[in-house]
Design an enzyme around this catalytic site. Structure first.
Site, PDB file in Angstrom:
ATOM      1  N   THR A  72       0.835  -1.203   0.000  1.00  0.00           N
ATOM      2  CA  THR A  72       0.000   0.000   0.000  1.00  0.00           C
ATOM      3  C   THR A  72       0.873   1.257   0.000  1.00  0.00           C
ATOM      4  OG1 THR A  72      -1.739  -1.194   1.160  1.00  0.00           O
ATOM      5  CG2 THR A  72      -1.817   1.207   1.290  1.00  0.00           C
ATOM      6  N   ASN A 151      -5.752  -9.443  -8.126  1.00  0.00           N
ATOM      7  CA  ASN A 151      -5.794 -10.211  -6.876  1.00  0.00           C
ATOM      8  C   ASN A 151      -7.100 -10.970  -6.683  1.00  0.00           C
ATOM      9  OD1 ASN A 151      -6.343  -7.260  -6.655  1.00  0.00           O
ATOM     10  ND2 ASN A 151      -7.201  -7.841  -4.689  1.00  0.00           N
ATOM     11  N   GLN A 181       0.826  -8.998  -6.490  1.00  0.00           N
ATOM     12  CA  GLN A 181       0.417 -10.404  -6.663  1.00  0.00           C
ATOM     13  C   GLN A 181       1.241 -11.103  -7.747  1.00  0.00           C
ATOM     14  OE1 GLN A 181      -1.481 -12.066  -4.727  1.00  0.00           O
ATOM     15  NE2 GLN A 181      -2.749 -10.556  -3.666  1.00  0.00           N
ATOM     16  N   SER A 201       5.291  -6.522  -2.313  1.00  0.00           N
ATOM     17  CA  SER A 201       4.980  -6.632  -0.886  1.00  0.00           C
ATOM     18  C   SER A 201       5.459  -7.986  -0.390  1.00  0.00           C
ATOM     19  CB  SER A 201       3.466  -6.512  -0.692  1.00  0.00           C
ATOM     20  OG  SER A 201       3.130  -6.744   0.656  1.00  0.00           O
ATOM     21  N   HIS A 203       4.502  -9.917   2.333  1.00  0.00           N
ATOM     22  CA  HIS A 203       3.698 -10.944   3.010  1.00  0.00           C
ATOM     23  C   HIS A 203       2.957 -11.867   2.051  1.00  0.00           C
ATOM     24  CE1 HIS A 203      -0.504  -9.168   3.021  1.00  0.00           C
ATOM     25  NE2 HIS A 203       0.181  -8.098   2.689  1.00  0.00           N
ATOM     26  N   CYS A 324      -9.654  -7.082   1.446  1.00  0.00           N
ATOM     27  CA  CYS A 324      -9.702  -5.671   1.822  1.00  0.00           C
ATOM     28  C   CYS A 324     -11.089  -5.082   1.615  1.00  0.00           C
ATOM     29  CB  CYS A 324      -8.694  -4.881   1.002  1.00  0.00           C
ATOM     30  SG  CYS A 324      -7.085  -5.619   1.030  1.00  0.00           S
TER      31      CYS A 324
HETATM   32  N1  PLP Z   1      -1.927  -4.522  -4.396  1.00  0.00           N
HETATM   33  C1  PLP Z   1      -2.461  -5.746  -4.548  1.00  0.00           C
HETATM   34  C2  PLP Z   1      -2.734  -6.256  -5.924  1.00  0.00           C
HETATM   35  C3  PLP Z   1      -2.743  -6.533  -3.438  1.00  0.00           C
HETATM   36  O1  PLP Z   1      -3.289  -7.743  -3.597  1.00  0.00           O
HETATM   37  C4  PLP Z   1      -2.464  -6.013  -2.146  1.00  0.00           C
HETATM   38  C5  PLP Z   1      -2.800  -6.797  -0.933  1.00  0.00           C
HETATM   39  O2  PLP Z   1      -3.666  -7.631  -0.938  1.00  0.00           O
HETATM   40  C6  PLP Z   1      -1.890  -4.739  -2.042  1.00  0.00           C
HETATM   41  C7  PLP Z   1      -1.640  -4.019  -3.182  1.00  0.00           C
HETATM   42  C8  PLP Z   1      -1.557  -4.142  -0.714  1.00  0.00           C
HETATM   43  O3  PLP Z   1      -0.401  -4.740  -0.181  1.00  0.00           O
HETATM   44  P1  PLP Z   1      -0.111  -4.660   1.395  1.00  0.00           P
HETATM   45  O4  PLP Z   1      -1.079  -5.585   2.048  1.00  0.00           O
HETATM   46  O5  PLP Z   1       1.309  -5.092   1.528  1.00  0.00           O
HETATM   47  O6  PLP Z   1      -0.293  -3.249   1.784  1.00  0.00           O
END
Ligand code: PLP
Length: 379
Positions: A72, A151, A181, A201, A203, A324
């Site tokens: 994010t 995602n 992703q 990212s 995680h 989310c």
């Molecule tokens: N972008 C995509 C395509 C994602 O799937 C996610 C998280 O699910 C994010 C951004 C956000 O990543 P983070 O959870 O590390 O903030």
């Protein structure tokens, strides 16, 4: 912790043992990389090595990779600062209607601040074309933001040809790619996509939550989002998260060491889909997903939140769309123009190379029982 049948790897992945070891080792070596004595020098050296590891996986130079706190943050940094890089050119941004909230909400915020944003609509399968993107470009376009792997559907967007077409049409347009992703989930390094800015990212690949990175192509003069002590070459202040960085590098090494992971993930996804179709005839496939680890299905007329809860009670974890967007219908499936009963019953399934056929069978029987015991709005 009780072992659950887990099909929600796109939400987050278990922290890999290699990452846990790297994390705890680094926590013991507590030095601040900015300190000029031995503890600090050691910490700085480790961060340097870890940056090299992650940069190699992204396919860029270590000097082009900046650690962030999450995907994010990377998306916010790239879009907010990317959009204002060339103020005399204009205030028009092009993105897609299927982006993650980290991109969409940032674009919406920029709209409130005087930017104009074009949201490209996907077709019924979740796809966007190069032609759609180039047709949306205007002389005042400053930024394009397009994700690599959706995602919710697992669809791979044509980032590489889009980046090429945008640069050919107007080299002054900055190209950002949210590859959260896609990192280590598709063959080939991300830097080859030809984007100026790429978000990743940790995680999603077995590092802990709270670590990510932004690739900033050499020559792109992105201003910082966070100002302060001047870490990360002055571009991302904040004392380096040495332990999370070490864990990210360890996760990257572990993932890369598993050469057959993409094939295994794709195979277990294919097996799961065939099992589900057999066990639950009412099930429809929204997207088989181009990426090996994500697909989307629906039980038309059912309420996916209820199905997710019933499965959860049986120890089976799936998502009713992006984690989310709790409680709200998926903006991705809605943008694809799916009929309401399909939207209501939509489920996202996501896999890892460690997912098994036994887990697939457990999912299939739990979903069959849920479909048999719950009411639909259709009957
Ligand atoms: N972008 C995509 C395509 C994602 O799937 C996610 C998280 O699910 C994010 C951004 C956000 O990543 P983070 O959870 O590390 O903030």
């Amino acid at each position: 912790m009780e072992k659950l049948v887990y099909f929600d790897y796109a939400a987050t992945a278990p922290v890999r043992p290699e990452a846990v070891r790297a994390l705890t080792d680094a926590l013991e070596r507590f030095g601040n990389p900015s300190s000029r004595y031995e503890y600090g020098r050691q910490a700085a050296l480790r961060v340097k090595e870890d940056r090299e590891t992650v940069a190699r996986a992204v396919g860029c130079a270590p000097g082009e990779l900046f650690f962030t706190s999450c995907g994010t943050e990377g998306d916010n940094w790239a879009i907010r600062r990317g959009a204002e890089l060339n103020p005399r050119k204009g205030k028009h941004i092009v993105t897609t209607a299927v982006e993650h909230a980290a991109v969409l909400e940032t674009c919406k915020d920029l709209e409130r601040r005087g930017y104009e944003v074009t949201y490209l609509k996907p077709d019924r399968t979740g796809r966007i074309t190069v032609e759609q993107l180039t047709a949306a470009l205007r002389p005042d376009t400053v930024l394009v933001s397009m994700m690599l792997v959706n995602n919710e559907t697992g669809v791979v967007l044509p980032v590489e040809p889009c980046a090429r077409a945008v640069k050919a049409a107007d080299p002054a347009v900055l190209f950002h790619c949210d590859a959260v992703q896609g990192f280590l989930k598709l063959p080939g390094p991300l830097a080859r996509l030809g984007a100026d800015l790429v978000t990743i990212s940790g995680h999603k690949i077995g590092a802990p939550k709270g670590i990510g990175a932004l690739y900033v192509k050499k020559g792109v003069r992105l201003r910082p989002l966070l100002t302060g002590g001047g870490q990360e070459e002055g571009l991302r202040s904040g004392t380096e998260a040495t332990a999370q960085i070490a864990a990210l590098a360890a996760a990257v090494r572990a993932v890369q060491g598993d050469a057959g992971r993409l094939e295994r993930t794709a195979a277990v996804k294919e097996y799961t889909l065939s099992k589900l179709k057999e066990a639950v005839p009412r099930l429809e496939v929204i997207s088989e997903g181009d990426a090996p680890h994500i697909c989307a299905v629906t039980l038309p007329g059912y309420k996916s939140e209820v199905v997710v809860r019933v499965l959860g009670d049986r120890g089976v974890c799936v998502s009713s769309g992006s984690a989310c967007h709790r409680g709200r219908p998926s903006h991705v499936f809605a943008a694809m123009g799916l009929p309401k009963p399909w939207l209501d019953g939509a489920l996202r399934l996501s896999f890892s190379p460690e997912s098994t056929r036994e887990e697939a069978s457990a999912l299939a029987s739990a979903l069959r029982d849920a479909a048999d015991s719950l009411f639909t709005t259709l009957s």
